[in-house]
Motif scaffolding. Structure first.
Motif, PDB file in Angstrom:
ATOM      1  N   GLU A 106       0.826  -1.208   0.000  1.00 60.53           N
ATOM      2  CA  GLU A 106       0.000   0.000   0.000  1.00 60.53           C
ATOM      3  C   GLU A 106       0.859   1.256   0.000  1.00 60.53           C
ATOM      4  OE1 GLU A 106      -2.241  -0.771   3.469  1.00 60.53           O
ATOM      5  OE2 GLU A 106      -3.521  -2.282   2.525  1.00 60.53           O
ATOM      6  N   LEU A 107       1.947   1.226   0.734  1.00 57.34           N
ATOM      7  CA  LEU A 107       2.840   2.382   0.756  1.00 57.34           C
ATOM      8  C   LEU A 107       3.559   2.556  -0.579  1.00 57.34           C
ATOM      9  CD1 LEU A 107       4.546   2.466   4.272  1.00 57.34           C
ATOM     10  CD2 LEU A 107       2.521   3.654   3.466  1.00 57.34           C
ATOM     11  N   LEU A 108       3.954   1.454  -1.215  1.00 57.77           N
ATOM     12  CA  LEU A 108       4.680   1.545  -2.480  1.00 57.77           C
ATOM     13  C   LEU A 108       3.808   2.098  -3.611  1.00 57.77           C
ATOM     14  CD1 LEU A 108       6.873  -1.699  -2.583  1.00 57.77           C
ATOM     15  CD2 LEU A 108       7.411   0.570  -1.675  1.00 57.77           C
ATOM     16  N   LEU A 109       2.498   2.025  -3.445  1.00 59.14           N
ATOM     17  CA  LEU A 109       1.593   2.563  -4.461  1.00 59.14           C
ATOM     18  C   LEU A 109       1.288   4.038  -4.240  1.00 59.14           C
ATOM     19  CD1 LEU A 109      -0.830  -0.473  -4.771  1.00 59.14           C
ATOM     20  CD2 LEU A 109       0.637   0.438  -6.581  1.00 59.14           C
ATOM     21  N   SER A 110       1.815   4.594  -3.176  1.00 58.29           N
ATOM     22  CA  SER A 110       1.604   6.007  -2.860  1.00 58.29           C
ATOM     23  C   SER A 110       2.952   6.718  -2.840  1.00 58.29           C
ATOM     24  CB  SER A 110       0.931   6.143  -1.483  1.00 58.29           C
ATOM     25  OG  SER A 110       1.100   7.434  -0.957  1.00 58.29           O
ATOM     26  N   GLU A 111       3.068   7.801  -3.619  1.00 58.70           N
ATOM     27  CA  GLU A 111       4.345   8.522  -3.670  1.00 58.70           C
ATOM     28  C   GLU A 111       4.736   9.044  -2.294  1.00 58.70           C
ATOM     29  OE1 GLU A 111       6.440  12.318  -5.955  1.00 58.70           O
ATOM     30  OE2 GLU A 111       4.562  11.480  -6.725  1.00 58.70           O
ATOM     31  N   SER A 112       3.770   9.587  -1.569  1.00 57.46           N
ATOM     32  CA  SER A 112       4.077  10.089  -0.223  1.00 57.46           C
ATOM     33  C   SER A 112       4.417   8.934   0.716  1.00 57.46           C
ATOM     34  CB  SER A 112       2.887  10.878   0.329  1.00 57.46           C
ATOM     35  OG  SER A 112       1.722  10.064   0.421  1.00 57.46           O
ATOM     36  N   GLY A 113       3.745   7.796   0.532  1.00 61.51           N
ATOM     37  CA  GLY A 113       4.031   6.627   1.345  1.00 61.51           C
ATOM     38  C   GLY A 113       5.431   6.094   1.096  1.00 61.51           C
ATOM     39  N   VAL A 114       5.845   6.094  -0.185  1.00 57.80           N
ATOM     40  CA  VAL A 114       7.192   5.644  -0.542  1.00 57.80           C
ATOM     41  C   VAL A 114       8.242   6.532   0.118  1.00 57.80           C
ATOM     42  CG1 VAL A 114       8.864   5.487  -2.432  1.00 57.80           C
ATOM     43  CG2 VAL A 114       6.571   4.550  -2.721  1.00 57.80           C
ATOM     44  N   MET A 115       8.077   7.843  -0.032  1.00 58.33           N
ATOM     45  CA  MET A 115       9.058   8.778   0.530  1.00 58.33           C
ATOM     46  C   MET A 115       9.101   8.682   2.056  1.00 58.33           C
ATOM     47  SD  MET A 115      10.490  10.091  -2.069  1.00 58.33           S
ATOM     48  CE  MET A 115      11.418  11.466  -1.371  1.00 58.33           C
ATOM     49  N   GLU A 116       7.938   8.427   2.664  1.00 57.55           N
ATOM     50  CA  GLU A 116       7.877   8.314   4.113  1.00 57.55           C
ATOM     51  C   GLU A 116       8.651   7.103   4.624  1.00 57.55           C
ATOM     52  OE1 GLU A 116       4.593   7.743   7.724  1.00 57.55           O
ATOM     53  OE2 GLU A 116       3.935   8.025   5.662  1.00 57.55           O
ATOM     54  N   ILE A 117       8.398   5.950   4.031  1.00 64.22           N
ATOM     55  CA  ILE A 117       9.062   4.746   4.530  1.00 64.22           C
ATOM     56  C   ILE A 117      10.544   4.741   4.171  1.00 64.22           C
ATOM     57  CG2 ILE A 117       8.551   3.255   2.527  1.00 64.22           C
ATOM     58  CD1 ILE A 117       8.061   0.992   4.620  1.00 64.22           C
ATOM     59  N   LEU A 118      10.902   5.318   3.015  1.00 63.24           N
ATOM     60  CA  LEU A 118      12.323   5.430   2.670  1.00 63.24           C
ATOM     61  C   LEU A 118      13.042   6.295   3.689  1.00 63.24           C
ATOM     62  CD1 LEU A 118      12.144   5.931  -1.215  1.00 63.24           C
ATOM     63  CD2 LEU A 118      13.154   3.972  -0.039  1.00 63.24           C
ATOM     64  N   GLY A 119      12.429   7.439   4.021  1.00 61.34           N
ATOM     65  CA  GLY A 119      13.043   8.338   4.989  1.00 61.34           C
ATOM     66  C   GLY A 119      13.200   7.697   6.355  1.00 61.34           C
ATOM     67  N   LYS A 120      12.174   6.961   6.784  1.00 57.76           N
ATOM     68  CA  LYS A 120      12.228   6.306   8.088  1.00 57.76           C
ATOM     69  C   LYS A 120      13.258   5.180   8.129  1.00 57.76           C
ATOM     70  CE  LYS A 120       7.571   7.329   9.778  1.00 57.76           C
ATOM     71  NZ  LYS A 120       6.271   6.774  10.208  1.00 57.76           N
ATOM     72  N   ARG A 121      13.631   4.671   6.955  1.00 53.69           N
ATOM     73  CA  ARG A 121      14.650   3.613   6.910  1.00 53.69           C
ATOM     74  C   ARG A 121      16.023   4.175   6.526  1.00 53.69           C
ATOM     75  NH1 ARG A 121      10.641   2.386   8.827  1.00 53.69           N
ATOM     76  NH2 ARG A 121       9.430   0.456   8.643  1.00 53.69           N
ATOM     77  N   GLY A 122      16.160   5.511   6.612  1.00 53.38           N
ATOM     78  CA  GLY A 122      17.471   6.131   6.413  1.00 53.38           C
ATOM     79  C   GLY A 122      17.847   6.413   4.976  1.00 53.38           C
ATOM     80  N   ILE A 123      16.896   6.328   4.053  1.00 57.62           N
ATOM     81  CA  ILE A 123      17.168   6.606   2.643  1.00 57.62           C
ATOM     82  C   ILE A 123      16.493   7.935   2.305  1.00 57.62           C
ATOM     83  CG2 ILE A 123      16.967   5.757   0.268  1.00 57.62           C
ATOM     84  CD1 ILE A 123      16.534   2.928   1.576  1.00 57.62           C
ATOM     85  N   LYS A 124      17.290   8.978   2.129  1.00 58.19           N
ATOM     86  CA  LYS A 124      16.732  10.317   2.010  1.00 58.19           C
ATOM     87  C   LYS A 124      17.321  11.068   0.823  1.00 58.19           C
ATOM     88  CE  LYS A 124      16.166  10.516   7.040  1.00 58.19           C
ATOM     89  NZ  LYS A 124      16.473  11.270   8.290  1.00 58.19           N
ATOM     90  N   GLY A 125      16.810  12.295   0.610  1.00 53.02           N
ATOM     91  CA  GLY A 125      17.354  13.186  -0.407  1.00 53.02           C
ATOM     92  C   GLY A 125      17.242  12.642  -1.813  1.00 53.02           C
ATOM     93  N   GLY A 126      18.325  12.850  -2.591  1.00 52.46           N
ATOM     94  CA  GLY A 126      18.345  12.432  -3.994  1.00 52.46           C
ATOM     95  C   GLY A 126      18.175  10.937  -4.172  1.00 52.46           C
ATOM     96  N   SER A 127      18.741  10.160  -3.243  1.00 55.35           N
ATOM     97  CA  SER A 127      18.616   8.696  -3.330  1.00 55.35           C
ATOM     98  C   SER A 127      17.160   8.269  -3.217  1.00 55.35           C
ATOM     99  CB  SER A 127      19.438   8.025  -2.232  1.00 55.35           C
ATOM    100  OG  SER A 127      20.818   8.239  -2.429  1.00 55.35           O
ATOM    101  N   ALA A 128      16.441   8.864  -2.265  1.00 57.09           N
ATOM    102  CA  ALA A 128      15.028   8.522  -2.071  1.00 57.09           C
ATOM    103  C   ALA A 128      14.212   8.905  -3.302  1.00 57.09           C
ATOM    104  CB  ALA A 128      14.478   9.232  -0.830  1.00 57.09           C
ATOM    105  N   LYS A 129      14.511  10.056  -3.871  1.00 56.49           N
ATOM    106  CA  LYS A 129      13.778  10.513  -5.063  1.00 56.49           C
ATOM    107  C   LYS A 129      13.970   9.549  -6.227  1.00 56.49           C
ATOM    108  CE  LYS A 129      12.904  14.675  -7.809  1.00 56.49           C
ATOM    109  NZ  LYS A 129      12.890  14.024  -9.110  1.00 56.49           N
ATOM    110  N   LYS A 130      15.222   9.106  -6.436  1.00 55.81           N
ATOM    111  CA  LYS A 130      15.490   8.167  -7.532  1.00 55.81           C
ATOM    112  C   LYS A 130      14.783   6.837  -7.300  1.00 55.81           C
ATOM    113  CE  LYS A 130      17.538   8.604 -10.650  1.00 55.81           C
ATOM    114  NZ  LYS A 130      17.131   9.113 -11.975  1.00 55.81           N
ATOM    115  N   VAL A 131      14.841   6.339  -6.068  1.00 54.11           N
ATOM    116  CA  VAL A 131      14.192   5.062  -5.758  1.00 54.11           C
ATOM    117  C   VAL A 131      12.690   5.171  -5.978  1.00 54.11           C
ATOM    118  CG1 VAL A 131      13.665   3.400  -3.937  1.00 54.11           C
ATOM    119  CG2 VAL A 131      15.978   4.293  -4.167  1.00 54.11           C
ATOM    120  N   SER A 132      12.105   6.295  -5.572  1.00 49.40           N
ATOM    121  CA  SER A 132      10.675   6.518  -5.787  1.00 49.40           C
ATOM    122  C   SER A 132      10.333   6.467  -7.268  1.00 49.40           C
ATOM    123  CB  SER A 132      10.266   7.866  -5.192  1.00 49.40           C
ATOM    124  OG  SER A 132       8.895   8.123  -5.424  1.00 49.40           O
ATOM    125  N   GLU A 133      11.183   7.063  -8.105  1.00 46.84           N
ATOM    126  CA  GLU A 133      10.973   7.041  -9.555  1.00 46.84           C
ATOM    127  C   GLU A 133      11.074   5.617 -10.103  1.00 46.84           C
ATOM    128  OE1 GLU A 133      13.895   9.692 -11.079  1.00 46.84           O
ATOM    129  OE2 GLU A 133      12.895  11.504 -10.330  1.00 46.84           O
TER     130      GLU A 133
END
Length: 323
Positions: A32-59
């Motif tokens: 459910e989180l992976l289908l939501s852009e905000s959900g993806v960025m939220e869980i990535l950030g909480k697992r220490g993946i932030k900034g440009g890396s998180a944006k690329k992974v979301s894409e």
């Protein structure tokens, strides 16, 4: 007074929204989180993946889901599960699928960083193998982004905008893995590049996730623009096994055909073509001669420049094109 009431109202609304989002993140499943852009960025950030890396992974996640669902619109959670469950491939493909299915069902608050990275890697892999949409090709994360590699990501999903590459990926290469293998085998045979069915098993130089990149190389060798064709022929020129041409050689193994896994400017292609032509002249076809000539050339170019020396060391360390 009224402005204070409005401020109080918005403050209360913000608290409610925050509580709702946190409750969703805590109680929802990873899918459910992976289908939501905000959900993806939220869980990535909480697992220490932030900034440009998180944006690329979301894409990468968005492109993978759209490709595997054959649509311009993201599917719902149940539909995506059904699509992934329907995948039937090799033992390796099915192992990736099984692991991904289990992770997608996991409660989001129980998902570790390792779980998240594995789920993304598997999703990219399956999209590359079975996706039907978009001009995308899988690339090695270590060679594309050290930041992503440090987080544990193995794959990236590159969207190619070059006209010829898009044509090959969307109109020429078969999307079904077995048909893609057949295409590669036929094109290598017709092009005098060796027996793919034997070479793949013998040298283990092409993993399943790399077949689309190899197919792209073969397609551009025939249907690319002039500079792409020139570079493809320069790569063929380096591909020697003794006195014979062999794109996949046990004696001189390389993966220079993966160069086309990202868009290149004309100047960059010209530089690669010039270099590889000189490398082919220096290599005599003996064991390891192509690799030696390749790094000798770069060593000469780097000279005493500390930045270029470091870049050369990184290239050797990552083994992006030679093993």
């Amino acid at each position: 007074m009224r402005s204070k009431n409005l401020l109080s109202y918005f403050a209360a609304l913000a608290i409610v929204l925050s509580f709702t989002l946190n409750a969703h993140a805590a109680g929802g499943k990873l899918i459910e989180l992976l289908l939501s852009e905000s959900g993806v960025m939220e869980i990535l950030g909480k697992r220490g993946i932030k900034g440009g890396s998180a944006k690329k992974v979301s894409e990468y996640i968005t492109e993978s889901i759209l490709s595997i669902s054959y649509s311009n619109k993201k599917p719902g959670a149940q539909e995506l599960q059904k699509i992934i469950k329907s995948i039937a491939g090799s033992d390796i493909d099915n192992a990736y699928k099984k692991e991904l299915m289990a992770l997608l069902e996991k409660p989001a608050d129980k998902v570790t960083k390792e779980d998240l990275v594995t789920a993304v890697n598997n999703l990219i892999y399956l999209s590359n193998r079975f996706g039907k949409r978009g001009s995308t090709v899988l690339a090695c994360a270590e060679c594309v982004s050290e930041a992503l590699s440090r987080h544990g990501f193995k794959f990236t999903l590159e969207v190619l905008n070059d006209k010829s590459s898009k044509t090959v990926l969307t109109k020429i290469l078969p999307r079904e893995p077995r048909q893609l293998t057949t295409y590669i085998s036929k094109e290598m045979s017709k092009g005098g590049l060796g027996d793919y069915s034997r070479a793949a098993a013998r040298t283990n130089l092409v993993s399943p996730e790399e077949e689309r990149a190899l197919g792209l190389f073969l397609g551009l060798r025939k249907f690319g623009n002039k500079k792409q064709k020139d570079l493809a022929e320069a790569i063929v020129g380096v591909s020697k096994d003794g006195n014979q041409t062999a794109l996949l050689s046990r004696e001189n193994p390389h993966k220079l055909w993966k160069l086309f896994s990202e868009d290149m400017s004309d100047d960059v292609m010209d530089s690669w073509t010039k270099m590889l032509k000189e490398v082919s002249q220096k290599a005599d076809g003996s064991e390891g001669s192509s690799k030696k000539a390749f790094y000798d050339y770069l060593d000469k170019v780097a000279g005493d420049d500390p930045v270029l020396r470091e870049q050369l060391s990184a290239l050797k360390r990552k083994n992006c094109f030679f093993k």
